[in-house]
Design a protein around this motif. Structure first.
Motif, short mmCIF file in Angstrom:
data_model
loop_
_atom_site.label_atom_id
_atom_site.label_comp_id
_atom_site.label_asym_id
_atom_site.label_seq_id
_atom_site.Cartn_x
_atom_site.Cartn_y
_atom_site.Cartn_z
N THR A 179 0.92 -1.07 0.12
CA THR A 179 -0.23 0.09 0.06
C THR A 179 0.81 1.19 0.10
O THR A 179 0.51 2.41 -0.69
N LEU A 180 2.01 1.13 0.60
CA LEU A 180 2.92 2.35 0.81
C LEU A 180 3.61 2.73 -0.54
O LEU A 180 3.74 3.81 -0.98
N LEU A 181 3.97 1.58 -0.85
CA LEU A 181 4.25 1.65 -2.66
C LEU A 181 3.57 2.24 -3.62
O LEU A 181 3.88 3.02 -4.30
N LEU A 182 2.28 1.96 -3.49
CA LEU A 182 1.41 2.35 -4.39
C LEU A 182 0.97 3.74 -4.42
O LEU A 182 0.72 4.26 -5.08
N LEU A 183 0.78 4.02 -3.04
CA LEU A 183 0.32 5.41 -2.73
C LEU A 183 1.12 6.53 -2.85
O LEU A 183 1.25 7.69 -2.69
N THR A 184 2.61 6.29 -2.48
CA THR A 184 3.52 7.22 -2.57
C THR A 184 3.62 8.20 -3.82
O THR A 184 3.68 9.05 -3.82
N PRO A 185 3.54 7.35 -4.90
CA PRO A 185 3.41 8.37 -6.12
C PRO A 185 2.23 9.45 -6.14
O PRO A 185 2.19 10.70 -6.79
N VAL A 186 0.88 8.88 -5.60
CA VAL A 186 0.10 9.65 -5.50
C VAL A 186 0.23 10.87 -4.63
O VAL A 186 -0.30 11.96 -4.83
N LEU A 187 0.86 10.49 -3.62
CA LEU A 187 1.20 11.71 -2.56
C LEU A 187 1.90 12.57 -3.12
O LEU A 187 1.80 14.08 -3.12
N VAL A 188 3.07 11.97 -3.82
CA VAL A 188 4.05 13.09 -4.49
C VAL A 188 3.39 13.95 -5.44
O VAL A 188 3.63 15.11 -5.45
N GLY A 189 2.33 13.31 -6.31
CA GLY A 189 1.79 14.10 -7.38
C GLY A 189 0.62 15.08 -6.56
O GLY A 189 0.65 16.31 -7.12
N LEU A 190 0.24 14.61 -5.54
CA LEU A 190 -0.71 15.84 -4.88
C LEU A 190 0.01 16.97 -4.30
O LEU A 190 -0.51 18.09 -4.57
N VAL A 191 1.21 16.70 -3.87
CA VAL A 191 2.13 17.66 -3.11
C VAL A 191 2.58 18.60 -4.22
O VAL A 191 2.49 19.74 -4.10
N SER A 192 2.94 18.00 -5.54
CA SER A 192 3.38 18.64 -6.47
C SER A 192 2.19 19.65 -7.16
O SER A 192 2.44 21.01 -7.39
N TRP A 193 1.14 19.06 -7.15
CA TRP A 193 -0.06 19.97 -7.53
C TRP A 193 -0.54 21.23 -6.67
O TRP A 193 -0.53 22.21 -6.82
N GLY A 194 -0.32 20.75 -5.36
CA GLY A 194 -0.43 21.96 -4.25
C GLY A 194 0.34 22.95 -4.48
O GLY A 194 0.09 24.17 -4.30
N MET A 195 1.82 22.50 -4.84
CA MET A 195 2.67 23.76 -4.77
C MET A 195 2.85 24.39 -6.09
O MET A 195 3.02 25.61 -6.28
N LEU A 196 2.32 23.82 -7.46
CA LEU A 196 2.57 24.50 -8.64
C LEU A 196 1.13 25.27 -8.91
O LEU A 196 1.23 26.13 -9.55
N ASP A 197 -0.05 24.78 -8.50
CA ASP A 197 -1.17 25.36 -8.76
C ASP A 197 -2.34 25.15 -7.36
O ASP A 197 -3.15 24.43 -7.53
N ARG A 198 -1.94 26.11 -6.49
CA ARG A 198 -2.60 26.09 -5.28
C ARG A 198 -4.07 26.18 -5.20
O ARG A 198 -4.64 25.68 -4.66
N PRO A 199 -4.42 27.15 -6.05
CA PRO A 199 -5.97 27.49 -5.97
C PRO A 199 -6.89 26.28 -6.63
O PRO A 199 -7.81 26.23 -6.00
#
Length: 473
Positions: A77-97
């Motif tokens: 589960t950790l391996l599968l969700l790590t890319p998702v978490l990284v993507g969400l963090v990147s999304w929040g930093m690049l396009d916060r609104p």
């Protein structure tokens, strides 16, 4: 010691002490266990469906890791969700609104529902008197959907049968303190349902710079500041009349100069004329060149200028009769905005009775007949009492800045405005905090709207005079 009582009453007696009233237990209806389990199961299903419907993002965030962990173990589960978490963090930093719109605020709404509102709902309702405790059972208003905006929580509530909106409006302080907010605003969604607004922070806490002068000529609505929800505050001046009330230093000048500033391109195009009455010789005189010959400070000149405005209005009404019912600004028939800085000085404090009568009659005529033919009034005053301003109800749109007394709020905005959240008497007297902050009540809506007008500095007015003063005839 006690004589045995016949019938079925003795088992229900709780106490038979001679100096204590006899109390009977309420009748208990015994239902089959299967019915109880069915009801509990049905409530659980309904609650689950509503939660999924109202908070799908939060349900996915909680359910997906749990399901994957049960099927494949926590390492997978950790391996599968790590890319998702990284993507969400990147999304929040690049396009916060957009991240906050689609993910962040939805998670925040679920968290606020669980940790604040559902957790404290029962005690707050009972203590505030909005819930009832009868025969050991709590009857509570139903907590509905929680939505988060950039600055506040919007909580939907279904009232108990027999409750009125006023019952909630009278307890806004209890609700605000109970849920840890600075204030609470009550508005009606539909019959039996309310929306409670709990601010998380104040977007109007800091002064606003002057709004840039529009590039295109327009008679409005004019952007003069910001609303509490972060949207631009657009003030309608054409087709209405506006009354601004506030104590000394409350920011009436910010509204007046912001309105004038927004109309300058239309003045240059010949679509607007601004007529200024400045009996105190302090506010509008600073930009006198913007008004040309349509400026008056002496009470006699103010009366003459108002009489001229009435003549313009009556002349247009005679020409428009039978041809048009509303006014469209043109060079031949421009929109006339009559700006009065301190109207009470002319209508109540003027020692000359004849001038006072002329001015009051002219203002009453303009406010009752002027907006259909393109003559509007923007008036400001400090004291909203009836004996000071007896035509205040003739202004469809009203603005209450900081006021000295709570009773004055309803005087300006109408009965019940303070109960609906217009706490103009609680606005801070500190200029950097409260100047320009107020509540607006429009003709089309009974609910007051909290706003802040942009501050137009002396340098801004000098620039306005330099750029537009020579073009005013």
């Amino acid at each position: 010691m006690f004589k045995k009582m016949p019938g079925e009453e003795p088992p229900r007696i709780v106490s038979t002490t001679p100096d204590t009233a006899v109390v009977f237990r309420p009748a208990v209806v015994k239902a089959p266990a299967i019915i109880t389990f069915v009801l509990l199961g049905w409530r659980a299903v309904v609650s689950l469906v509503l939660t999924v419907w109202r908070h799908p993002v939060a349900v996915l965030v909680v359910a997906v890791p749990c399901v994957l962990s049960a099927l494949y173990g926590w390492r997978t589960t950790l391996l599968l969700l790590t890319p998702v978490l990284v993507g969400l963090v990147s999304w929040g930093m690049l396009d916060r609104p957009t991240f906050m719109r689609w993910v962040g605020r939805r998670l925040l709404a679920w968290w606020r529902l669980v940790s604040v509102y559902r957790r404290h709902w029962q005690p707050v309702m009972i203590v505030s008197g909005l819930g009832k405790h009868i025969r050991g059972r709590d009857y509570l208003p139903k907590l509905g959907k929680v939505t988060c905006t950039s600055w506040a929580d919007l909580v939907t509530v279904r009232m108990l049968s027999g409750q009125a909106v006023k019952d909630w409006a009278d307890r806004t302080d209890n609700l605000a303190r109970g849920f840890g907010a600075s204030s609470c605003h009550v508005s009606v969604v539909e019959g039996g349902r309310l929306r409670l607004t709990f601010p998380r922070h104040d977007p109007l806490a800091t002064p606003l710079p002057a709004v840039p002068i529009p590039e295109t000529a327009s008679v409005g609505p004019i952007e003069i500041g910001k609303q509490e929800d972060g949207q631009p505050w657009l003030l309608k001046v054409h087709g209405t009349h506006v009354l601004v009330a506030g104590a000394t230093g409350a920011g009436k000048g910010s509204i007046i100069w912001s309105a004038i500033r927004g109309l300058l391109p239309a003045v240059r195009a010949g679509l607007v004329e601004i007529w200024a009455l400045d009996p105190k010789l302090m506010e509008l005189s600073f930009g006198r060149a913007l008004f040309g010959s349509r400026y008056a400070a002496d009470p006699g000149n103010c009366a003459d200028l108002l009489d001229d405005a009435v003549k313009v209005m009556q002349s247009r009404a005679a020409r428009f009769a039978g041809h048009r019912r509303s006014h469209t600004p043109t060079v031949d028939d421009p929109f006339v905005l009559v700006v009065v800085d301190e109207v009470a000085f002319l209508t109540a404090y003027q020692p000359d009775k004849e001038l006072r009568r002329r001015i009051s009659a002219a203002l009453a005529t303009l406010t009752t007949q002027g907006r259909a033919v393109g003559v509007g009034v923007l008036a400001a005053l400090q004291d909203p009492r009836k004996e000071v301003m007896n035509i205040r109800n003739l202004f469809p749109d009203k603005i209450a800045l900081r006021l000295d007394e709570s009773e004055q709020v309803d005087m300006v905005l109408g009965d019940g405005a303070r109960d609906r959240g217009a706490l103009a008497d609680q606005i801070s007297p500190r200029p950097e905090v409260g100047a320009g902050v107020g509540y607006v009540r429009l003709e089309t809506s009974p609910d007051p709207l909290r706003v802040r007008a942009a501050y137009v500095s002396d340098d801004d007015i000098r620039d306005m005079v330099t750029d537009y003063g020579e073009e005013v005839r």
